[in-house]
Design a protein around this motif. Structure first.
Motif, PDB file in Angstrom:
ATOM      1  N   ASP A 218       0.840  -1.189   0.000  1.00  0.00           N
ATOM      2  CA  ASP A 218       0.000   0.000   0.000  1.00  0.00           C
ATOM      3  C   ASP A 218       0.884   1.251   0.000  1.00  0.00           C
ATOM      4  N   GLU A 219       0.762   2.067  -1.037  1.00  0.00           N
ATOM      5  CA  GLU A 219       1.576   3.276  -1.144  1.00  0.00           C
ATOM      6  C   GLU A 219       1.335   4.241   0.012  1.00  0.00           C
ATOM      7  N   VAL A 243       7.120   0.119  -2.697  1.00  0.00           N
ATOM      8  CA  VAL A 243       5.769  -0.438  -2.819  1.00  0.00           C
ATOM      9  C   VAL A 243       5.849  -1.728  -3.620  1.00  0.00           C
TER      10      VAL A 243
END
Length: 330
Positions: A218-219, A243
């Motif tokens: 998840d960025e 990521v």
């Protein structure tokens, strides 16, 4: 996402939600929460009448606790799905998982009821439940609280989980921190897989790690981690974050590096750790240590077998409540 597991579930913006509540037993609450996370469900709420422990009340800034009805072993686990969508397939998955769970834990009725919530500012309202606490000589403090004079001599970690998981309050995070305290040495290179809010990365650096590398699918977790670096007066140069999914992303594996780390820490979920185990030894130096948690107790043997099959030797298995941490050496 698979970020750091924590019982304070964030990541929900202000909007309408369909609320689904499972009637269950207090015994099964953590099992159900873990299973819902496995199914990709975020935004979990637990309600019961279990009396708070002395440890719980010591972290709460209220003088008089509300009187609860007697604890009859009944609990309610609620989860939230976006309103206006068809949730029939997801509810079928939940129902099937609950029936499978009956073979190893008493889940009570398992009845699921539904309702719709009003718009709620989840991003900020949960903050009233997150207060400063210590793990050994480490003080974990939310950014919005003042530092108590009596805590000046502790190792200070300031955290604003923001839109990612990870306050450090959950048993799994605490298990990892205890093991980092025990096995990490000054100057170590550390890899944090599923970094979440960055709490384990920050703890590692505060304990003397020379450099930190982290990954998350998840960025937003990477953003949150760098924000928490700044809060803790750590420079971006002290950590490289990427990521991606370390399990099958060969490009990410190359970026992270081979035989580079003294310690790899992963606080994720058993069902992620198991397929990840084969790629961990290649990341570790000879005699490097793998610290992992996020393992519900009934999956302990599966994870241990996966770690041993990957060629690592289990050094220690520790427990806190229904959660397990396994530490192994390459």
């Amino acid at each position: 996402m698979f970020g750091t597991i924590d019982k304070l579930y964030g990541g929900i913006c202000t909007m309408k939600w369909d609320k689904y509540t499972i009637e269950t037993t207090t015994e099964a609450e953590d099992y159900i929460s873990c299973t819902l996370a496995d199914l990709g469900i975020e935004g979990i709420e637990i309600e019961d009448n279990v009396p708070l422990s002395e440890s719980d009340t010591s972290k709460m800034f209220i003088d008089i606790l509300p009187e609860l009805p007697p604890d009859q072993g009944i609990g309610y686990v609620s989860f939230y799905l976006e309103a206006g969508e068809d949730h029939s397939e997801k509810l079928k998955e939940v129902a099937e998982a609950l029936e499978e769970m009956r073979s190893y834990v008493n889940i009570g009725s398992g009845k699921i009821t539904s309702s719709e919530t009003e718009d709620i500012d989840w991003m900020n309202n949960w903050k009233e439940f997150f207060h400063s606490f210590t793990i050994d000589d480490i003080l974990i403090k939310p950014t919005w609280e003042e530092l108590d004079q009596a805590d000046q001599d502790k190792i200070l970690i300031e955290i604003d989980p923001g839109i990612s998981f990870g306050t450090g309050k959950h048993e799994t995070t605490q298990l990892c921190i205890h093991q980092l305290r025990k096995y990490m040495k000054d100057g170590d290179e550390v890899l944090d897989v599923g970094c979440g809010s960055g709490i384990l990365s920050i703890v590692s650096l505060k304990l003397g790690a020379a450099h930190l590398t982290g990954t998350d699918i998840d960025e937003d977790c990477i953003t949150s981690t760098y924000e928490n670096f700044e809060v803790n007066h750590l420079s971006r140069e002290q950590g490289d974050f990427y990521v991606g999914n370390l399990i099958d992303d060969t490009g990410l594996q190359e970026k992270v590096g081979t035989e580079k780390y003294d310690v790899v820490v992963a606080n994720i979920l058993a069902d992620v750790i198991i397929p990840m185990a084969p790629v961990i030894p290649a990341r570790l130096k000879k005699d490097g240590v793998f610290i992992t948690s996020g393992i519900i107790d009934f999956k302990e043997n599966e994870v241990r077998e996966a770690i041993e099959k990957a060629g690592m030797t289990v050094l220690e298995v520790t427990h806190q409540g229904e959660w397990v941490s396994i530490t192994a050496r390459k």
